[in-house]
Scaffold this motif. Structure first.
Motif, PDB file in Angstrom:
ATOM      1  N   GLY A   1       4.991  -0.975 -10.226  1.00 49.28           N
ATOM      2  CA  GLY A   1       3.813  -1.551 -10.099  1.00 49.28           C
ATOM      3  C   GLY A   1       3.447  -2.317  -8.585  1.00 49.28           C
ATOM      4  N   ASP A   2       2.210  -2.614  -8.449  1.00 48.62           N
ATOM      5  CA  ASP A   2       1.880  -3.216  -7.180  1.00 48.62           C
ATOM      6  C   ASP A   2       2.224  -4.667  -7.146  1.00 48.62           C
ATOM      7  N   ASP A   3       3.156  -5.222  -6.120  1.00 51.96           N
ATOM      8  CA  ASP A   3       3.762  -6.485  -6.169  1.00 51.96           C
ATOM      9  C   ASP A   3       3.741  -6.705  -4.693  1.00 51.96           C
ATOM     10  N   SER A   4       2.806  -6.323  -3.749  1.00 53.21           N
ATOM     11  CA  SER A   4       2.980  -6.294  -2.355  1.00 53.21           C
ATOM     12  C   SER A   4       3.157  -7.740  -1.821  1.00 53.21           C
ATOM     13  N   THR A   5       2.540  -8.574  -2.589  1.00 53.96           N
ATOM     14  CA  THR A   5       2.210 -10.097  -2.018  1.00 53.96           C
ATOM     15  C   THR A   5       3.516 -10.895  -1.943  1.00 53.96           C
TER      16      THR A   5
ATOM     17  N   ARG B   1      -5.602   4.393   2.223  1.00 58.22           N
ATOM     18  CA  ARG B   1      -5.951   3.707   0.848  1.00 58.22           C
ATOM     19  C   ARG B   1      -7.086   4.463   0.030  1.00 58.22           C
ATOM     20  N   PRO B   2      -6.642   4.789  -1.157  1.00 52.37           N
ATOM     21  CA  PRO B   2      -5.703   3.959  -2.135  1.00 52.37           C
ATOM     22  C   PRO B   2      -4.605   5.074  -2.091  1.00 52.37           C
TER      23      PRO B   2
ATOM     24  N   PHE C   1      -0.390   7.220  -5.503  1.00 55.03           N
ATOM     25  CA  PHE C   1      -1.777   6.587  -5.548  1.00 55.03           C
ATOM     26  C   PHE C   1      -1.845   5.312  -6.501  1.00 55.03           C
ATOM     27  N   ARG C   2      -2.560   4.238  -5.815  1.00 51.72           N
ATOM     28  CA  ARG C   2      -2.600   2.919  -6.299  1.00 51.72           C
ATOM     29  C   ARG C   2      -4.062   2.785  -6.540  1.00 51.72           C
TER      30      ARG C   2
ATOM     31  N   ASP D   1      -4.060  -2.322 -12.095  1.00 53.42           N
ATOM     32  CA  ASP D   1      -2.382  -2.190 -12.001  1.00 53.42           C
ATOM     33  C   ASP D   1      -2.233  -0.727 -12.217  1.00 53.42           C
ATOM     34  N   LEU D   2      -2.493   0.459 -11.664  1.00 48.02           N
ATOM     35  CA  LEU D   2      -2.019   1.665 -12.012  1.00 48.02           C
ATOM     36  C   LEU D   2      -1.435   2.225 -10.761  1.00 48.02           C
ATOM     37  N   THR D   3      -0.533   2.996 -10.947  1.00 51.81           N
ATOM     38  CA  THR D   3       0.405   3.772 -10.058  1.00 51.81           C
ATOM     39  C   THR D   3       0.834   5.075 -10.418  1.00 51.81           C
ATOM     40  N   ILE D   4       0.434   6.157  -9.496  1.00 46.73           N
ATOM     41  CA  ILE D   4       0.885   7.398  -9.869  1.00 46.73           C
ATOM     42  C   ILE D   4       1.775   8.001  -8.616  1.00 46.73           C
TER      43      ILE D   4
END
Length: 340
Positions: free
Chosen positions: A52-56, A148-149, A179-180, A185-188
């Motif tokens: 999952g996107d947790d970049s911060t 991006r994305p 791909f985000r 909140d979707l990642t492939i």
């Protein structure tokens, strides 16, 4: 007892690379590269390539060992250290570092090391000839490019295995794309891993196959649920010899499940998560006739602050054996380079 524990440790490490009892062992070299390098991936089923996107926030940097496109500019000046103790002094250590420079892009460097400890040697007549050592390690250079994305990533690996003075060396590469979704909140993820060449092989000249693989993963968090779900299909270019331990051929459902790894995260807060995973290949290969004993299950948790993150996982491989993994990640920007 010590000799038995060491033997069991080597078995556990080998099984951690997802070999089935239905396959003839020792068919590929550098199989340690398939062992999960981070506690997060281990807790989610040991094969997840879409996270999952947790970049911060502080992350496990060395996740790019499993999927090079998981590195990102937001991980600039972050470092992760991982330790996995197995049986009888067998242990794995991995560490990684990420660096971003706007003019050139985002880079990563990592080290993966597996030490088998001191082993007893015997000659052809069974007489002791002293102890010897064995270890595997890989040095990895990572680079990503963002559109991006989408994000594209690559790893270049120098890999080395040593047993009692005999050496095997290879130059391998991983290529992947992620791909985000821009609003969800979707990642492939799609990963091509461990393609390359053998430079030297004194260990097994008759075994030339590398642990190449293709993996496809997805991670999704429903909008109003505190859960994130993960699914990865792996070993898409390699089979298992689809036979049960009693000699009966597996059905279609059993064959499909052996290519799948499942995981889920309970997002209690941005800084505390509980994880659980399931790997069907591990369960079907290692369960006893009387009981599965939890084989194939993995679980763990994560806690973090603004400067560091701690991850813990436990993977059950057999009714009588499990292993733990510990990860510590640090944000060097916050620790040493914070602006006054």
């Amino acid at each position: 007892m010590q000799r038995f524990l060491r033997f069991m440790g080597i078995v556990v490490v080998g099984l951690a690379t997802n070999h089935s009892f239905a396959q003839v062992g020792g068919q590929r070299i550098f199989e340690f590269l398939e062992i999960s390098p981070t506690a997060q991936i281990t807790a989610l089923g040991r094969q997840q390539v879409a996270l999952g996107d947790d970049s911060t926030r502080v992350q496990e940097v060395t996740q790019f060992l499993f999927n090079p496109a998981l590195n990102q500019p937001e991980l600039h000046q972050q470092i992760s250290i991982h330790y996995t103790p197995y049986y009888a002094d067998i242990s794995q250590v991995s560490l990684g570092y990420s660096y971003h420079r706007k003019a050139v892009g985002t880079f990563g460097v990592a080290l993966q090391y597996l030490n088998y400890g001191s082993l007893e040697g015997f000659d052809a007549a069974g007489l002791p000839i002293g102890n010897f050592s064995a270890q595997d390690f890989a040095v990895v250079i990572n680079y990503i490019h963002e559109m991006r994305p989408f994000r594209l990533g690559g790893n270049l690996k120098w890999v080395n295995s040593q047993i009692s003075g005999y050496t095997a060396t290879g130059l391998l590469a991983d290529i992947s794309g992620v791909f985000r979704h821009p609003t969800q909140d979707l990642t492939i993820a799609l990963v091509f891993s461990n393609f390359g060449i053998l430079l030297q092989d004194e260990l097994s000249p008759s075994i030339r196959e590398l642990p190449t693989d293709v993996k496809i993963g997805v991670s999704v968090k429903p909008q109003f649920m505190p859960f994130r779900f993960h699914l990865t299909t792996y070993r898409l270019i390699r089979g298992y010899g689809y036979w049960e331990q009693d000699g009966n051929e597996l059905g279609v459902g059993g064959q499909i499940l052996r290519h799948l790894s499942f995981g889920s995260e309970l997002l209690l807060s941005p800084n505390f998560q509980v994880r659980i995973g399931y790997n069907h290949l591990t369960r079907s290969a290692l369960q006893l006739q009387q009981t599965a004993g939890g084989a194939g299950l993995t679980y763990g948790l994560m806690f973090r602050t603004s400067t560091f993150r701690v991850d813990f996982s436990r993977a059950v491989l057999h009714a009588t054996g499990a292993y733990n993994q510990f990860s510590l990640s640090l944000d060097l920007n916050q620790l040493f380079f914070r602006n006054p």
